[in-house]
Write an enzyme that holds these catalytic residues in place. Structure first.
Site, PDB file in Angstrom:
ATOM      1  N   ALA A  82       4.965 -14.257  10.853  1.00 39.45           N
ATOM      2  CA  ALA A  82       3.899 -13.257  10.914  1.00 39.45           C
ATOM      3  C   ALA A  82       4.510 -11.868  11.093  1.00 39.45           C
ATOM      4  N   GLU A  84       3.900  -7.369   9.773  1.00 36.81           N
ATOM      5  CA  GLU A  84       3.540  -6.354   8.783  1.00 36.81           C
ATOM      6  C   GLU A  84       4.775  -6.246   7.908  1.00 36.81           C
ATOM      7  N   THR A 125      14.910 -10.091   7.591  1.00 35.44           N
ATOM      8  CA  THR A 125      15.126  -9.536   6.263  1.00 35.44           C
ATOM      9  C   THR A 125      16.485  -8.844   6.164  1.00 35.44           C
ATOM     10  N   ASP A 126      17.001  -8.767   4.944  1.00 41.14           N
ATOM     11  CA  ASP A 126      18.261  -8.036   4.739  1.00 41.14           C
ATOM     12  C   ASP A 126      18.070  -6.531   4.928  1.00 41.14           C
ATOM     13  N   GLU A 127      16.811  -6.078   4.961  1.00 43.70           N
ATOM     14  CA  GLU A 127      16.575  -4.624   5.094  1.00 43.70           C
ATOM     15  C   GLU A 127      17.077  -4.090   6.431  1.00 43.70           C
ATOM     16  N   TYR A 150       9.493  -0.150   8.875  1.00 44.06           N
ATOM     17  CA  TYR A 150       9.399  -1.614   8.746  1.00 44.06           C
ATOM     18  C   TYR A 150      10.719  -2.266   9.144  1.00 44.06           C
ATOM     19  N   SER A 153      11.539  -2.057  12.800  1.00 42.96           N
ATOM     20  CA  SER A 153      10.771  -2.982  13.642  1.00 42.96           C
ATOM     21  C   SER A 153      11.306  -4.411  13.499  1.00 42.96           C
ATOM     22  N   LYS A 154      11.759  -4.778  12.315  1.00 40.69           N
ATOM     23  CA  LYS A 154      12.336  -6.120  12.140  1.00 40.69           C
ATOM     24  C   LYS A 154      13.668  -6.216  12.884  1.00 40.69           C
ATOM     25  N   TYR A 207       9.486   3.729  -9.059  1.00 39.19           N
ATOM     26  CA  TYR A 207       9.938   4.807  -8.170  1.00 39.19           C
ATOM     27  C   TYR A 207      11.290   5.380  -8.624  1.00 39.19           C
ATOM     28  N   ASP A 274       9.898   9.287  -5.770  1.00 39.75           N
ATOM     29  CA  ASP A 274      10.615   8.221  -5.083  1.00 39.75           C
ATOM     30  C   ASP A 274      10.031   7.902  -3.707  1.00 39.75           C
ATOM     31  N   HIS A 278      14.695   5.706   0.209  1.00 45.15           N
ATOM     32  CA  HIS A 278      14.644   4.488  -0.613  1.00 45.15           C
ATOM     33  C   HIS A 278      16.027   3.824  -0.654  1.00 45.15           C
TER      34      HIS A 278
HETATM   35  P1  NAD Z   1       3.018 -11.122   4.095  1.00 47.03           P
HETATM   36  O1  NAD Z   1       2.644  -9.721   4.412  1.00 47.03           O
HETATM   37  O2  NAD Z   1       2.643 -11.705   2.782  1.00 47.03           O
HETATM   38  O3  NAD Z   1       2.440 -12.111   5.206  1.00 47.03           O
HETATM   39  C1  NAD Z   1       2.429 -11.786   6.572  1.00 47.03           C
HETATM   40  C2  NAD Z   1       1.342 -12.618   7.236  1.00 47.03           C
HETATM   41  O4  NAD Z   1       1.356 -12.324   8.639  1.00 47.03           O
HETATM   42  C3  NAD Z   1      -0.075 -12.326   6.719  1.00 47.03           C
HETATM   43  O5  NAD Z   1      -0.715 -13.528   6.378  1.00 47.03           O
HETATM   44  C4  NAD Z   1      -0.757 -11.634   7.891  1.00 47.03           C
HETATM   45  O6  NAD Z   1      -2.152 -11.913   7.958  1.00 47.03           O
HETATM   46  C5  NAD Z   1      -0.009 -12.216   9.074  1.00 47.03           C
HETATM   47  N1  NAD Z   1      -0.065 -11.347  10.253  1.00 47.03           N
HETATM   48  C6  NAD Z   1       0.141 -10.002  10.277  1.00 47.03           C
HETATM   49  N2  NAD Z   1      -0.043  -9.537  11.530  1.00 47.03           N
HETATM   50  C7  NAD Z   1      -0.343 -10.608  12.299  1.00 47.03           C
HETATM   51  C8  NAD Z   1      -0.632 -10.768  13.678  1.00 47.03           C
HETATM   52  N3  NAD Z   1      -0.642  -9.732  14.529  1.00 47.03           N
HETATM   53  N4  NAD Z   1      -0.868 -12.030  14.155  1.00 47.03           N
HETATM   54  C9  NAD Z   1      -0.873 -13.085  13.314  1.00 47.03           C
HETATM   55  N5  NAD Z   1      -0.630 -12.987  11.990  1.00 47.03           N
HETATM   56  C10 NAD Z   1      -0.372 -11.763  11.495  1.00 47.03           C
HETATM   57  O7  NAD Z   1       4.596 -11.196   4.326  1.00 47.03           O
HETATM   58  P2  NAD Z   1       5.687 -12.126   3.630  1.00 47.03           P
HETATM   59  O8  NAD Z   1       6.228 -11.424   2.466  1.00 47.03           O
HETATM   60  O9  NAD Z   1       5.146 -13.496   3.504  1.00 47.03           O
HETATM   61  O10 NAD Z   1       6.806 -12.095   4.758  1.00 47.03           O
HETATM   62  C11 NAD Z   1       6.837 -13.078   5.779  1.00 47.03           C
HETATM   63  C12 NAD Z   1       8.027 -12.809   6.681  1.00 47.03           C
HETATM   64  O11 NAD Z   1       9.228 -12.849   5.925  1.00 47.03           O
HETATM   65  C13 NAD Z   1       7.983 -11.436   7.352  1.00 47.03           C
HETATM   66  O12 NAD Z   1       8.432 -11.582   8.668  1.00 47.03           O
HETATM   67  C14 NAD Z   1       8.948 -10.597   6.526  1.00 47.03           C
HETATM   68  O13 NAD Z   1       9.536  -9.600   7.309  1.00 47.03           O
HETATM   69  C15 NAD Z   1       9.964 -11.640   6.097  1.00 47.03           C
HETATM   70  N6  NAD Z   1      10.645 -11.386   4.818  1.00 47.03           N
HETATM   71  C16 NAD Z   1       9.941 -11.134   3.672  1.00 47.03           C
HETATM   72  C17 NAD Z   1      10.615 -10.947   2.465  1.00 47.03           C
HETATM   73  C18 NAD Z   1       9.897 -10.694   1.177  1.00 47.03           C
HETATM   74  O14 NAD Z   1      10.545 -10.421   0.149  1.00 47.03           O
HETATM   75  N7  NAD Z   1       8.574 -10.804   1.120  1.00 47.03           N
HETATM   76  C19 NAD Z   1      12.009 -11.020   2.446  1.00 47.03           C
HETATM   77  C20 NAD Z   1      12.700 -11.261   3.635  1.00 47.03           C
HETATM   78  C21 NAD Z   1      12.002 -11.458   4.810  1.00 47.03           C
HETATM   79  O1  TDX Z   2       5.215   0.498  -6.987  1.00 49.66           O
HETATM   80  C1  TDX Z   2       6.407   0.245  -6.711  1.00 49.66           C
HETATM   81  N1  TDX Z   2       7.374   0.807  -7.490  1.00 49.66           N
HETATM   82  C2  TDX Z   2       8.705   0.606  -7.258  1.00 49.66           C
HETATM   83  O2  TDX Z   2       9.563   1.127  -7.992  1.00 49.66           O
HETATM   84  C3  TDX Z   2       6.791  -0.603  -5.624  1.00 49.66           C
HETATM   85  C4  TDX Z   2       5.756  -1.253  -4.741  1.00 49.66           C
HETATM   86  C5  TDX Z   2       8.147  -0.808  -5.406  1.00 49.66           C
HETATM   87  N2  TDX Z   2       9.081  -0.200  -6.173  1.00 49.66           N
HETATM   88  C6  TDX Z   2      10.517  -0.434  -5.888  1.00 49.66           C
HETATM   89  C7  TDX Z   2      10.922  -0.187  -4.452  1.00 49.66           C
HETATM   90  C8  TDX Z   2      12.054  -1.191  -4.250  1.00 49.66           C
HETATM   91  O3  TDX Z   2      13.274  -0.645  -4.706  1.00 49.66           O
HETATM   92  O4  TDX Z   2      10.766  -1.819  -6.118  1.00 49.66           O
HETATM   93  C9  TDX Z   2      11.677  -2.354  -5.152  1.00 49.66           C
HETATM   94  C10 TDX Z   2      11.007  -3.496  -4.421  1.00 49.66           C
HETATM   95  O5  TDX Z   2       9.970  -2.925  -3.630  1.00 49.66           O
HETATM   96  P1  TDX Z   2       9.017  -3.842  -2.702  1.00 49.66           P
HETATM   97  O6  TDX Z   2       8.437  -4.915  -3.541  1.00 49.66           O
HETATM   98  O7  TDX Z   2       8.125  -2.935  -1.952  1.00 49.66           O
HETATM   99  O8  TDX Z   2      10.083  -4.558  -1.757  1.00 49.66           O
HETATM  100  P2  TDX Z   2      11.191  -3.974  -0.751  1.00 49.66           P
HETATM  101  O9  TDX Z   2      10.866  -2.619  -0.280  1.00 49.66           O
HETATM  102  O10 TDX Z   2      12.529  -4.175  -1.405  1.00 49.66           O
HETATM  103  O11 TDX Z   2      10.998  -5.001   0.482  1.00 49.66           O
HETATM  104  C11 TDX Z   2      10.777  -6.401   0.243  1.00 49.66           C
HETATM  105  O12 TDX Z   2      11.930  -7.148   0.443  1.00 49.66           O
HETATM  106  C12 TDX Z   2      12.383  -7.300   1.760  1.00 49.66           C
HETATM  107  C13 TDX Z   2       9.649  -6.942   1.100  1.00 49.66           C
HETATM  108  O13 TDX Z   2       8.480  -6.196   0.901  1.00 49.66           O
HETATM  109  C14 TDX Z   2      10.028  -6.966   2.542  1.00 49.66           C
HETATM  110  O14 TDX Z   2       9.007  -7.569   3.325  1.00 49.66           O
HETATM  111  C15 TDX Z   2      11.289  -7.745   2.705  1.00 49.66           C
HETATM  112  O15 TDX Z   2      11.741  -7.677   4.011  1.00 49.66           O
END
Ligand code: NAD
Ligand code: TDX
Length: 339
Positions: A82, A84, A125-127, A150, A153-154, A207, A274, A278
């Protein structure tokens, strides 16, 4: 085995619940989610018909509710997803990111410690490592250098988990994964946004110069890695999780691949202002999890992208409902001043 998945109605959480139901038939799973804008019960709807899967709508920052749940259920294992999760939203407003990602993690850790949870996997996350130049990789030992609210906070939540391991001998591991893609990905992130915009004949807002590099991992591969870490990972350890060499691509190339697969014109690409700070490039060295736990990515990028595009084509109502709702006002604000 009693298992809690937080963030279970989000993108990765829901894919994880699908995988656990398939691969661990004896596990009893509680799917917890607050159902924020990013959570969608439809992502796991069919699974809730199974007796061994239940849903709990709980805010992870609500210490009383979390404490009650943990003392009632006595979980053996927690997967904590869970959060943001969208960088652009954290740039607009960061309070929710600190609340959910930092405070929410601390609340879970307290409850897990008190109720003697045996194993806790914190999904990060790798971020947290910041940005790479054109060469090099992130290792588990790379210093944390987050650039977005973001990522900061992670990073804070990772450190809290690792501090619990040291201070309380708590049995947790932290995973740091690169960008995921696949079914149920909320259409604010690059790949699902661009697939759905292209399907609708809308512009694809790329971007900057479009040359920022991300390493992509198909979501099921990530979930397989999480299961391995849960079952065989070591306490207090960080595990990097990343895609194969074919999956490290500039955003421009990912955009071309999406348009080509959909048979759409590259004229749909709209270069826009951008993202502040970024990150230029992410690339993960995942040799630790390969050597220790035998995991490696198995889905080639193009194959994963084809599956993903096909999923968005056959699940149009899923994303149309999202894009026509409250998400629209965020979209208008995020892209309004980018030129
Ligand atoms: P997402 O935004 O799709 O899902 C997050 C979920 O958490 C949502 O269902 C939301 O309702 C829930 N949530 C938010 N606040 C909450 C709260 N206070 N209490 C309970 N539930 C709550 O995110 P995701 O892409 O599925 O990412 C999941 C995890 O993986 C995150 O911790 C993110 O940092 C990590 N992560 C994501 C990526 C990626 O590429 N998406 C990559 C690496 C790590
Ligand atoms: O409209 C866009 N145009 C664009 O050029 C958006 C939404 C993104 N981008 C670029 C920004 C990034 O370089 O694309 C790349 C990917 O962007 P996102 O999908 O927003 O991902 P990123 O910022 O890389 O972060 C994601 O990967 C790590 C997830 O959202 C995170 O939750 C995770 O931790």
């Amino acid at each position: 085995m009693k298992v809690l998945v937080t963030g279970a109605a989000g993108f990765i959480g829901s894919n994880l619940v699908h995988l656990l139901v398939r691969e661990r038939p004896n596990w009893k799973i509680t799917a917890l989610d607050l159902l924020t804008y990013a959570g969608n019960l439809k992502n796991i709807g069919s699974l809730l018909e199974e007796e061994r899967v239940s849903f709990a709508r709980v805010d992870i920052t609500d210490a009383a509710a979390i404490g009650d749940l943990f003392s009632r259920e006595k979980f053996d294992l927690v997967f904590h997803l869970a959060a943001e999760s969208h960088v652009d939203r954290s740039i607009m407003s960061s309070l929710e990111f600190v609340n959910t990602n930092v405070l929410g993690t601390q609340v879970l850790l307290d409850a897990a410690l008190k109720s003697k949870v045996e194993r806790f996997v914190h999904i990060s996350t790798d971020e947290v490592y910041g940005s790479l130049g054109s060469t090099g990789y992130f290792y588990e030992t790379t210093p944390l250098d987050p650039t977005s609210p973001y990522a900061a906070s992670k990073a804070a939540s990772d450190l809290m988990v690792l501090a619990f391991c040291k201070t309380h001998k708590f049995n947790a591991s932290v995973t740091r994964c690169t960008n995921n893609f696949g079914p149920y990905h909320f259409p604010e992130k690059l790949i699902p946004l661009f697939i759905t915009n292209a399907m609708e004949g809308k512009k694809l807002p790329l971007y900057g110069d479009g040359m920022n590099v991300r390493s992509w991992l198909y979501v099921t591969d990530h979930c397989e890695a999480l299961l391995r870490v849960a079952e065989r990972g070591r306490a207090g350890e960080v595990y990097n999780i990343g895609g194969g060499a074919d999956a490290e691509l500039p955003n421009r190339d990912v955009t071309f691949a999406i348009l080509d697969m959909l048979g759409k014109s590259r004229d749909l690409i709209q270069p826009v202002g951008d993202r502040p700070a970024h990150d230029r490039r992410y690339a993960i060295d995942h040799s630790k999890i390969t050597q220790e736990l035998g995991w490696q990515p198995s889905t080639p990028f193009r194959k994963g992208l084809e599956t993903t595009v096909a999923w968005y084509q056959s699940n149009r109502s899923w994303w149309e409902e999202i894009k026509s709702g409250a998400y629209r006002s965020y979209y208008e604000r995020n892209y309004a001043n980018r030129g």
